[in-house]
Design a protein around this motif. Structure first.
Motif, PDB file in Angstrom:
ATOM      1  N   SER A  29       0.823  -1.219   0.000  1.00 30.45           N
ATOM      2  CA  SER A  29       0.000   0.000   0.000  1.00 30.45           C
ATOM      3  C   SER A  29       0.857   1.270   0.000  1.00 30.45           C
ATOM      4  O   SER A  29       0.448   2.300  -0.538  1.00 30.45           O
ATOM      5  CB  SER A  29      -0.958  -0.006   1.200  1.00 30.45           C
ATOM      6  OG  SER A  29      -0.231  -0.062   2.423  1.00 30.45           O
ATOM      7  N   GLY A  30       2.055   1.204   0.585  1.00 27.90           N
ATOM      8  CA  GLY A  30       2.930   2.377   0.591  1.00 27.90           C
ATOM      9  C   GLY A  30       3.342   2.813  -0.799  1.00 27.90           C
ATOM     10  O   GLY A  30       3.687   3.981  -1.018  1.00 27.90           O
ATOM     11  N   ALA A  31       3.316   1.878  -1.758  1.00 29.48           N
ATOM     12  CA  ALA A  31       3.709   2.199  -3.133  1.00 29.48           C
ATOM     13  C   ALA A  31       2.669   3.054  -3.853  1.00 29.48           C
ATOM     14  O   ALA A  31       2.941   3.564  -4.937  1.00 29.48           O
ATOM     15  CB  ALA A  31       3.959   0.910  -3.928  1.00 29.48           C
ATOM     16  N   LEU A  32       1.492   3.225  -3.241  1.00 29.02           N
ATOM     17  CA  LEU A  32       0.445   4.055  -3.846  1.00 29.02           C
ATOM     18  C   LEU A  32       0.678   5.544  -3.606  1.00 29.02           C
ATOM     19  O   LEU A  32       0.034   6.374  -4.249  1.00 29.02           O
ATOM     20  CB  LEU A  32      -0.930   3.676  -3.278  1.00 29.02           C
ATOM     21  CG  LEU A  32      -1.441   2.273  -3.599  1.00 29.02           C
ATOM     22  CD1 LEU A  32      -2.718   1.984  -2.816  1.00 29.02           C
ATOM     23  CD2 LEU A  32      -1.687   2.136  -5.097  1.00 29.02           C
ATOM     24  N   HIS A  33       1.595   5.871  -2.709  1.00 32.01           N
ATOM     25  CA  HIS A  33       1.843   7.276  -2.382  1.00 32.01           C
ATOM     26  C   HIS A  33       2.258   8.052  -3.634  1.00 32.01           C
ATOM     27  O   HIS A  33       3.165   7.656  -4.362  1.00 32.01           O
ATOM     28  CB  HIS A  33       2.951   7.381  -1.334  1.00 32.01           C
ATOM     29  CG  HIS A  33       3.268   8.785  -0.946  1.00 32.01           C
ATOM     30  ND1 HIS A  33       2.432   9.552  -0.165  1.00 32.01           N
ATOM     31  CD2 HIS A  33       4.333   9.582  -1.242  1.00 32.01           C
ATOM     32  CE1 HIS A  33       2.965  10.745   0.009  1.00 32.01           C
ATOM     33  NE2 HIS A  33       4.116  10.794  -0.639  1.00 32.01           N
ATOM     34  N   GLY A  34       1.588   9.161  -3.887  1.00 32.95           N
ATOM     35  CA  GLY A  34       1.882   9.981  -5.065  1.00 32.95           C
ATOM     36  C   GLY A  34       0.869   9.819  -6.175  1.00 32.95           C
ATOM     37  O   GLY A  34       0.801  10.663  -7.069  1.00 32.95           O
ATOM     38  N   LEU A  35       0.086   8.730  -6.154  1.00 34.09           N
ATOM     39  CA  LEU A  35      -0.981   8.572  -7.141  1.00 34.09           C
ATOM     40  C   LEU A  35      -2.191   9.389  -6.714  1.00 34.09           C
ATOM     41  O   LEU A  35      -2.520   9.477  -5.526  1.00 34.09           O
ATOM     42  CB  LEU A  35      -1.379   7.099  -7.288  1.00 34.09           C
ATOM     43  CG  LEU A  35      -0.361   6.163  -7.955  1.00 34.09           C
ATOM     44  CD1 LEU A  35      -0.910   4.749  -8.006  1.00 34.09           C
ATOM     45  CD2 LEU A  35      -0.025   6.658  -9.360  1.00 34.09           C
ATOM     46  N   ASN A  36      -2.880   9.977  -7.694  1.00 35.93           N
ATOM     47  CA  ASN A  36      -4.035  10.823  -7.411  1.00 35.93           C
ATOM     48  C   ASN A  36      -5.195  10.469  -8.328  1.00 35.93           C
ATOM     49  O   ASN A  36      -5.006   9.880  -9.403  1.00 35.93           O
ATOM     50  CB  ASN A  36      -3.672  12.303  -7.625  1.00 35.93           C
ATOM     51  CG  ASN A  36      -2.554  12.757  -6.711  1.00 35.93           C
ATOM     52  OD1 ASN A  36      -2.730  12.861  -5.506  1.00 35.93           O
ATOM     53  ND2 ASN A  36      -1.388  13.023  -7.279  1.00 35.93           N
ATOM     54  N   ILE A  96      -9.774   6.972  -5.425  1.00 35.11           N
ATOM     55  CA  ILE A  96      -8.934   6.134  -4.572  1.00 35.11           C
ATOM     56  C   ILE A  96      -9.598   6.040  -3.208  1.00 35.11           C
ATOM     57  O   ILE A  96      -9.952   7.046  -2.600  1.00 35.11           O
ATOM     58  CB  ILE A  96      -7.518   6.730  -4.427  1.00 35.11           C
ATOM     59  CG1 ILE A  96      -6.850   6.867  -5.802  1.00 35.11           C
ATOM     60  CG2 ILE A  96      -6.671   5.868  -3.498  1.00 35.11           C
ATOM     61  CD1 ILE A  96      -5.496   7.559  -5.752  1.00 35.11           C
ATOM     62  N   GLU A  97      -9.775   4.820  -2.755  1.00 30.89           N
ATOM     63  CA  GLU A  97     -10.327   4.585  -1.422  1.00 30.89           C
ATOM     64  C   GLU A  97      -9.435   3.586  -0.707  1.00 30.89           C
ATOM     65  O   GLU A  97      -9.471   2.392  -1.000  1.00 30.89           O
ATOM     66  CB  GLU A  97     -11.764   4.052  -1.500  1.00 30.89           C
ATOM     67  CG  GLU A  97     -12.772   5.051  -2.068  1.00 30.89           C
ATOM     68  CD  GLU A  97     -14.191   4.504  -2.098  1.00 30.89           C
ATOM     69  OE1 GLU A  97     -14.401   3.347  -1.648  1.00 30.89           O
ATOM     70  OE2 GLU A  97     -15.087   5.223  -2.579  1.00 30.89           O
ATOM     71  N   GLY A  98      -8.607   4.092   0.191  1.00 28.25           N
ATOM     72  CA  GLY A  98      -7.678   3.217   0.895  1.00 28.25           C
ATOM     73  C   GLY A  98      -6.710   2.572  -0.067  1.00 28.25           C
ATOM     74  O   GLY A  98      -5.975   3.258  -0.783  1.00 28.25           O
TER      75      GLY A  98
END
Length: 208
Positions: A29-36, A96-98
């Motif tokens: 889940s940390g790899a999602l940081h930066g996606l919007n 994006i939800e969670g």
């Protein structure tokens, strides 16, 4: 045809429960940081239903599984039947939800493993004739300001000195256009309220 073991680890799965979404496993889940929301991404999937020796040995298919279409090599098609049953989709993140990325419908099965996600970059993923060849871009000197990527050219040319990327979109600026942009931004900055410019100056002092 012999297939040597090659390990791919799923980072998530395609889910279809009224809506289509990508469910990322908690450990990634940390790899999602930066996606919007609104971003375009490339999904790389493993078509597990085609992961059988007899299907992976097929090298030619009738496109769209229609026997009226002439046989073509699988590398010239998007068939799920191929030596390595990878599939690539370009999709837009609707929300994006969670650890869920909601996207438009795709023809992948519910439960299809996701092996990777990459942002879609027009310069790389939708190539077209450009003023600046890829090898002339000074990638290490690139700067990211908000959602904008600024990529300078290595050599000195008046015709195409800077690439601007905003999400998947790309623009090439000449030296004259870059000077005009700098002047325009300076004018916008000077017209900002004094209290905002004061905050900018304080931020610049802290960064220096």
């Amino acid at each position: 045809m012999k297939f040597e073991p090659f390990k791919l680890v799923p980072v998530g799965y395609v889910r279809k429960d009224g809506e289509t979404f990508i469910e990322i496993l908690p450990e990634f889940s940390g790899a999602l940081h930066g996606l919007n929301e609104g971003d375009w991404i490339k999904l790389i999937l493993w078509f597990h239903a085609s992961d059988r020796p007899e299907r992976r040995s097929v090298l030619k298919v009738h496109p769209y599984n229609n026997p009226e279409n002439p046989l073509r090599g699988v590398f010239a098609t998007r068939s799920p039947v191929r030596p390595n049953p990878l599939a690539i989709y370009a999709v837009r993140i609707n929300r994006i939800e969670g650890n869920r990325l909601y996207i438009d419908w795709i023809d992948a099965m519910d439960g299809t493993p996701v092996v990777d996600i990459k942002i879609l970059v027009e310069r790389l993923d939708c190539p077209r004739e450009t003023l600046i060849p890829e090898q002339e871009l000074n990638i290490p000197a690139s700067r990211q300001v908000g959602e904008v990527n600024l990529i300078p050219r290595k050599s000195k040319h008046l015709n195409g000195v800077l690439v601007l990327e905003l999400g998947p979109r790309m623009a090439v600026l000449t030296a004259k256009e870059l000077a005009e942009l700098i002047a325009a931004l300076k004018g916008i900055y000077e017209n900002l309220p004094a209290e905002i410019r004061k905050k900018f100056r304080k931020h610049e002092e802290q960064m220096s």
